[in-house]
Design an enzyme around this catalytic site. Structure first.
Site, PDB file in Angstrom:
ATOM      1  N   CYS A 152      -5.954   1.722   6.038  1.00 28.88           N
ATOM      2  CA  CYS A 152      -6.553   0.475   6.499  1.00 28.88           C
ATOM      3  C   CYS A 152      -5.916   0.085   7.837  1.00 28.88           C
ATOM      4  O   CYS A 152      -4.937   0.706   8.271  1.00 28.88           O
ATOM      5  CB  CYS A 152      -6.333  -0.619   5.456  1.00 28.88           C
ATOM      6  N   CYS A 173      -2.077  -0.519   7.623  1.00 29.99           N
ATOM      7  CA  CYS A 173      -1.287   0.702   7.480  1.00 29.99           C
ATOM      8  C   CYS A 173      -1.322   1.541   8.756  1.00 29.99           C
ATOM      9  O   CYS A 173      -0.320   2.168   9.118  1.00 29.99           O
ATOM     10  CB  CYS A 173      -1.781   1.504   6.288  1.00 29.99           C
ATOM     11  N   HIS A 210       0.852  -1.179   0.000  1.00 26.07           N
ATOM     12  CA  HIS A 210       0.000   0.000   0.000  1.00 26.07           C
ATOM     13  C   HIS A 210       0.895   1.239   0.000  1.00 26.07           C
ATOM     14  O   HIS A 210       2.059   1.190   0.427  1.00 26.07           O
ATOM     15  CB  HIS A 210      -0.886   0.022   1.241  1.00 26.07           C
ATOM     16  N   GLU A 223       1.029   3.824   1.879  1.00 28.42           N
ATOM     17  CA  GLU A 223       1.560   4.193   3.200  1.00 28.42           C
ATOM     18  C   GLU A 223       2.760   3.326   3.584  1.00 28.42           C
ATOM     19  O   GLU A 223       3.767   3.821   4.101  1.00 28.42           O
ATOM     20  CB  GLU A 223       0.481   4.056   4.288  1.00 28.42           C
TER      21      GLU A 223
END
Length: 198
Positions: A132, A135, A102, A104
């Site tokens: 999420c 993260c 992701h 992040e």
């Protein structure tokens, strides 16, 4: 409503859930060298200190658009410090065949590599979509100081809804959180991406 200046010379509210305070805090950062508008109701502590807007969400949006063009879910992120951008990335889960890639996570990895340390104390993370749970946990472990995110994520978010990672006793560090930064731009990007997939 009560305010205080934190150790990073930024104004924060003693009641961070207050949306009016968060709205102000989203767009202004205190600096030391400029003259302040005397009429500002938040600047009662010192008229010699200044408020200056500084955001890197526009860069995160560029990364999100690039991710979408690669066929990834269009989410982008940036980590920045006092001297500017340290790392920036968009989602690459499909490209790297990595479910943890992701935006992040990628910017945290790159910033840690660049700075040569595992904790990113005092730094800011900008991301176009609410992180999420995975993260959010990484943000906590990296000791990110401030999190700025765009669109809320009712389905998979881990901060403002769902598990609310930073509210757990087991969470060792919770950053300051400012939501809704350029949210319409982030929402439009995501809606267009998923509409094209249908």
């Amino acid at each position: 409503m009560e305010f205080r200046w934190n150790s990073d010379n930024e104004m924060t509210a003693l009641t961070p859930e207050n949306k009016a305070v968060n709205l102000y805090s989203r767009y202004f950062r205190r600096t030391r060298d400029l003259c302040i508008n005397q009429s500002c109701p938040f600047a009662r502590e010192s008229a010699s200190k200044a408020m200056e807007f500084l955001s890197y969400m526009d860069i995160a949006l560029v990364e999100a658009r690039a991710a979408g063009e690669r066929g990834e879910v269009p989410v982008g992120a940036v980590i920045a410090g006092p001297d500017g951008v340290i790392s920036q990335a968009g989602n690459r889960t499909r490209e790297l065949n990595d479910p943890t890639a992701h935006a992040e996570i990628l910017v945290i990895r790159e910033a840690c590599k660049t700075l040569g340390k595992e904790r990113l104390t005092g730094l800011d993370l900008y991301v176009t979509l609410e992180p999420c749970p995975m993260c959010a946990a990484a943000i906590s472990n990296a000791r990110i100081a401030r999190l700025y995110y765009g669109a809320a994520d009712p389905k998979s978010g881990g901060i403002g809804q769902g598990p609310r990672i930073f509210s757990h006793q087991q969470c060792h560090h919770a950053p300051e959180i400012y939501d809704g930064i350029d949210a319409p731009a982030s929402e439009t990007l995501l809606k267009s991406f998923f509409a094209a997939k249908r």
